[in-house]
Design a protein around this motif. Structure first.
Motif, PDB file in Angstrom:
ATOM      1  N   PRO A 183       0.811  -1.220   0.000  1.00  0.00           N
ATOM      2  CA  PRO A 183       0.000   0.000   0.000  1.00  0.00           C
ATOM      3  C   PRO A 183       0.845   1.271   0.000  1.00  0.00           C
ATOM      4  CG  PRO A 183      -0.943  -1.602   1.499  1.00  0.00           C
ATOM      5  CD  PRO A 183       0.360  -2.161   1.053  1.00  0.00           C
ATOM      6  N   GLY A 184       2.091   1.157   0.439  1.00  0.00           N
ATOM      7  CA  GLY A 184       3.001   2.302   0.388  1.00  0.00           C
ATOM      8  C   GLY A 184       3.609   2.552  -0.971  1.00  0.00           C
ATOM      9  N   GLY A 185       3.299   1.690  -1.944  1.00  0.00           N
ATOM     10  CA  GLY A 185       3.808   1.864  -3.298  1.00  0.00           C
ATOM     11  C   GLY A 185       4.890   0.856  -3.635  1.00  0.00           C
ATOM     12  N   ALA A 186       5.596   1.131  -4.711  1.00  0.00           N
ATOM     13  CA  ALA A 186       6.681   0.258  -5.150  1.00  0.00           C
ATOM     14  C   ALA A 186       7.878   0.403  -4.218  1.00  0.00           C
ATOM     15  CB  ALA A 186       7.085   0.595  -6.582  1.00  0.00           C
ATOM     16  N   PHE A 187       8.568  -0.706  -3.991  1.00  0.00           N
ATOM     17  CA  PHE A 187       9.811  -0.711  -3.209  1.00  0.00           C
ATOM     18  C   PHE A 187      10.964  -0.865  -4.183  1.00  0.00           C
ATOM     19  CE2 PHE A 187      13.139  -3.240  -1.039  1.00  0.00           C
ATOM     20  CZ  PHE A 187      13.524  -2.286  -0.105  1.00  0.00           C
ATOM     21  N   ILE A 188      12.025  -0.099  -3.981  1.00  0.00           N
ATOM     22  CA  ILE A 188      13.125  -0.086  -4.939  1.00  0.00           C
ATOM     23  C   ILE A 188      14.455  -0.142  -4.214  1.00  0.00           C
ATOM     24  CG2 ILE A 188      13.518   2.442  -5.072  1.00  0.00           C
ATOM     25  CD1 ILE A 188      13.407   2.042  -8.197  1.00  0.00           C
ATOM     26  N   ILE A 189      15.464  -0.775  -4.833  1.00  0.00           N
ATOM     27  CA  ILE A 189      16.831  -0.754  -4.319  1.00  0.00           C
ATOM     28  C   ILE A 189      17.781  -0.462  -5.475  1.00  0.00           C
ATOM     29  CG2 ILE A 189      16.262  -2.435  -2.524  1.00  0.00           C
ATOM     30  CD1 ILE A 189      17.940  -4.508  -4.093  1.00  0.00           C
ATOM     31  N   PRO A 190      18.953   0.121  -5.174  1.00  0.00           N
ATOM     32  CA  PRO A 190      19.955   0.313  -6.225  1.00  0.00           C
ATOM     33  C   PRO A 190      20.576  -1.013  -6.631  1.00  0.00           C
ATOM     34  CG  PRO A 190      20.368   1.720  -4.308  1.00  0.00           C
ATOM     35  CD  PRO A 190      19.381   0.673  -3.891  1.00  0.00           C
ATOM     36  N   THR A 191      21.251  -1.006  -7.762  1.00  0.00           N
ATOM     37  CA  THR A 191      22.042  -2.172  -8.162  1.00  0.00           C
ATOM     38  C   THR A 191      23.487  -1.743  -8.398  1.00  0.00           C
ATOM     39  OG1 THR A 191      22.403  -3.849  -9.875  1.00  0.00           O
ATOM     40  CG2 THR A 191      21.096  -1.936 -10.513  1.00  0.00           C
ATOM     41  N   SER A 192      24.373  -2.341  -7.605  1.00  0.00           N
ATOM     42  CA  SER A 192      25.804  -2.019  -7.676  1.00  0.00           C
ATOM     43  C   SER A 192      26.599  -3.222  -8.163  1.00  0.00           C
ATOM     44  CB  SER A 192      26.309  -1.583  -6.295  1.00  0.00           C
ATOM     45  OG  SER A 192      26.120  -2.601  -5.324  1.00  0.00           O
ATOM     46  N   SER A 193      25.980  -4.059  -8.988  1.00  0.00           N
ATOM     47  CA  SER A 193      26.610  -5.310  -9.404  1.00  0.00           C
ATOM     48  C   SER A 193      27.924  -5.058 -10.142  1.00  0.00           C
ATOM     49  CB  SER A 193      25.647  -6.120 -10.272  1.00  0.00           C
ATOM     50  OG  SER A 193      25.242  -5.382 -11.401  1.00  0.00           O
ATOM     51  N   ALA A 264      21.434  -6.722   3.423  1.00  0.00           N
ATOM     52  CA  ALA A 264      20.162  -7.410   3.675  1.00  0.00           C
ATOM     53  C   ALA A 264      19.375  -6.697   4.777  1.00  0.00           C
ATOM     54  CB  ALA A 264      20.413  -8.867   4.046  1.00  0.00           C
ATOM     55  N   ASP A 265      20.070  -6.323   5.841  1.00  0.00           N
ATOM     56  CA  ASP A 265      19.406  -5.596   6.927  1.00  0.00           C
ATOM     57  C   ASP A 265      18.834  -4.271   6.431  1.00  0.00           C
ATOM     58  OD1 ASP A 265      20.064  -7.614   8.719  1.00  0.00           O
ATOM     59  OD2 ASP A 265      21.818  -6.565   9.522  1.00  0.00           O
ATOM     60  N   LEU A 266      19.607  -3.559   5.630  1.00  0.00           N
ATOM     61  CA  LEU A 266      19.171  -2.267   5.094  1.00  0.00           C
ATOM     62  C   LEU A 266      17.900  -2.421   4.272  1.00  0.00           C
ATOM     63  CD1 LEU A 266      19.672   0.784   4.338  1.00  0.00           C
ATOM     64  CD2 LEU A 266      21.048  -0.098   2.408  1.00  0.00           C
ATOM     65  N   TYR A 267      17.910  -3.371   3.341  1.00  0.00           N
ATOM     66  CA  TYR A 267      16.769  -3.525   2.442  1.00  0.00           C
ATOM     67  C   TYR A 267      15.531  -4.011   3.190  1.00  0.00           C
ATOM     68  CZ  TYR A 267      20.626  -3.444  -0.958  1.00  0.00           C
ATOM     69  OH  TYR A 267      21.748  -3.109  -1.678  1.00  0.00           O
ATOM     70  N   VAL A 268      15.707  -4.949   4.108  1.00  0.00           N
ATOM     71  CA  VAL A 268      14.559  -5.465   4.861  1.00  0.00           C
ATOM     72  C   VAL A 268      13.953  -4.355   5.716  1.00  0.00           C
ATOM     73  CG1 VAL A 268      13.847  -7.033   6.705  1.00  0.00           C
ATOM     74  CG2 VAL A 268      15.307  -7.870   4.843  1.00  0.00           C
ATOM     75  N   ASP A 269      14.789  -3.594   6.382  1.00  0.00           N
ATOM     76  CA  ASP A 269      14.278  -2.519   7.222  1.00  0.00           C
ATOM     77  C   ASP A 269      13.497  -1.508   6.398  1.00  0.00           C
ATOM     78  OD1 ASP A 269      14.239  -0.858   9.750  1.00  0.00           O
ATOM     79  OD2 ASP A 269      15.352   0.495   8.430  1.00  0.00           O
ATOM     80  N   ARG A 270      14.035  -1.125   5.252  1.00  0.00           N
ATOM     81  CA  ARG A 270      13.353  -0.136   4.427  1.00  0.00           C
ATOM     82  C   ARG A 270      12.067  -0.714   3.839  1.00  0.00           C
ATOM     83  NH1 ARG A 270      16.303   4.678   3.065  1.00  0.00           N
ATOM     84  NH2 ARG A 270      14.710   4.969   1.452  1.00  0.00           N
ATOM     85  N   ALA A 271      12.095  -1.983   3.468  1.00  0.00           N
ATOM     86  CA  ALA A 271      10.882  -2.607   2.927  1.00  0.00           C
ATOM     87  C   ALA A 271       9.772  -2.620   3.977  1.00  0.00           C
ATOM     88  CB  ALA A 271      11.191  -4.022   2.448  1.00  0.00           C
ATOM     89  N   HIS A 272      10.118  -2.980   5.194  1.00  0.00           N
ATOM     90  CA  HIS A 272       9.109  -3.023   6.244  1.00  0.00           C
ATOM     91  C   HIS A 272       8.588  -1.619   6.574  1.00  0.00           C
ATOM     92  CE1 HIS A 272      10.421  -7.242   7.858  1.00  0.00           C
ATOM     93  NE2 HIS A 272       9.558  -7.316   6.855  1.00  0.00           N
ATOM     94  N   ILE A 283      11.842 -11.768   2.193  1.00  0.00           N
ATOM     95  CA  ILE A 283      12.432 -10.634   1.466  1.00  0.00           C
ATOM     96  C   ILE A 283      13.865 -10.957   1.064  1.00  0.00           C
ATOM     97  CG2 ILE A 283      13.127  -8.216   1.650  1.00  0.00           C
ATOM     98  CD1 ILE A 283      10.767  -7.812   3.585  1.00  0.00           C
ATOM     99  N   VAL A 284      14.627 -11.516   1.993  1.00  0.00           N
ATOM    100  CA  VAL A 284      16.022 -11.860   1.691  1.00  0.00           C
ATOM    101  C   VAL A 284      16.087 -12.911   0.587  1.00  0.00           C
ATOM    102  CG1 VAL A 284      18.125 -12.924   2.613  1.00  0.00           C
ATOM    103  CG2 VAL A 284      16.896 -11.199   3.955  1.00  0.00           C
TER     104      VAL A 284
END
Length: 309
Positions: A183-193, A264-272, A283-284
């Motif tokens: 409900p908060g919208g799309a979740f996004i992360i950068p890609t540094s591959s 992983a901690d960063l992305y999970v926290d922001r997703a939640h 999520i992980v």
């Protein structure tokens, strides 16, 4: 919408890797090519749009990583009238993909590359156009502006579609999987591959795209997203956080694993905080490939940054 058709290339898992067919006045252009295994899906997309392979005028590559460009050579064999537009730094790799394949083998392993991407076919040099910054692809009068957008890779460009007022972003505008919509919208992360992540350039490329005030972004991973300014801010914040994490662990013997754990901690926290209701493990699991590649890529950046000092 706006004659833009989303193609799930079949790479990885469903709704993981997209390419696009843009149709204008009975002519077509593909944005990215997927892998060699993706060819039947591209031919199906042509038929579904009531076109023939001879009606495709362009294959435009955002960059030459194999999930975006590995199928270009085989696809071009089936499109008799198409030209291939690619960043000048990537053109030679389409004409002779041997170094590209060797680099992928080093990251993923030969067996995985063969399984996941198939046989990488070269493109005839006479059909390759080097799309310098500002190059405009003319699709039956529809302007597709190619912008140099480094940060994820130095051979990266984003394509602004004037008709839709939208960008085809490749990987420079991050990754947003529909399974993580909330409900908060799309979740996004950068890609540094690996191997050309550059945070300052990524920030600048994101801001450059925002100056066009686009209504939407069409991501390779995955699909159309809106709320462009909010997502851009999310990317800026996470790039800074990822850099801070990398520097914190820069001298650790097991730095890549430590960085991956903190990512992983960063992305999970922001997703939640965004409203994603999936549990941490789910999520992980969904982001596990991206977490690993992001950690690998930022370690390469750390080493390069250290060598420059």
């Amino acid at each position: 919408m706006h004659g833009i058709h989303t193609i799930d290339t079949g790479f990885g898992r469903p709704s993981f890797d997209a390419a696009y067919l843009v149709v204008e006045r009975g002519r077509g252009a593909f944005i990215d090519s997927g892998t060699t295994h993706s060819l039947p899906r591209f031919l199906d997309a042509i038929a579904a749009a009531d076109l023939e392979p001879r009606d495709i005028d362009w294959v435009i590559l955002t960059h030459v990583h194999l999930d975006h460009a590995g199928g270009a050579g085989e696809l071009m064999r089936h499109l008799p009238n198409a030209m291939l537009a690619v960043h000048p730094r990537g053109a030679r790799h389409m004409i002779d993909p041997s170094l590209l394949v060797a680099g992928a083998n080093a990251v993923y392993g030969e067996d995985a590359v063969r399984r996941d991407y198939g046989q990488i076919v070269p493109v005839d040099k006479d059909r390759v156009i080097e799309a310098d910054d500002g190059f405009v692809v003319d699709l039956a009068g529809r302007a597709m502006l190619c912008l140099d957008t480094p940060g994820h890779a130095r051979h990266h460009m984003a394509i602004h579609d004037e008709r839709a007022n939208a960008f085809f972003t490749g990987d420079i505008f991050g990754l947003s999987y529909r399974e993580l919509d909330s409900p908060g919208g799309a979740f996004i992360i950068p890609t540094s591959s690996p191997v050309q992540f550059e945070p300052d350039a990524a920030h600048a490329s994101i801001e450059r795209m925002l100056r066009y005030e686009p209504e939407a972004m069409y991501l390779t991973h995955f699909g159309r997203v809106t709320e462009v300014k909010r997502l851009a801010n999310d990317l800026h914040e996470q790039i800074e956080a990822m850099v801070a994490i990398a520097r914190r662990h820069a001298t650790a013997d097991d730095r890549e694993q430590r960085i991956a754990t903190d990512f992983a901690d960063l992305y999970v926290d922001r997703a939640h905080r965004q409203g994603v209701t999936l549990a941490r493990d789910a999520i992980v699991k969904l982001l596990q490939i991206d977490i690993r590649l992001n950690a690998q890529g930022i370690v390469v950046w750390l080493d390069r940054e250290g060598a420059a000092r």
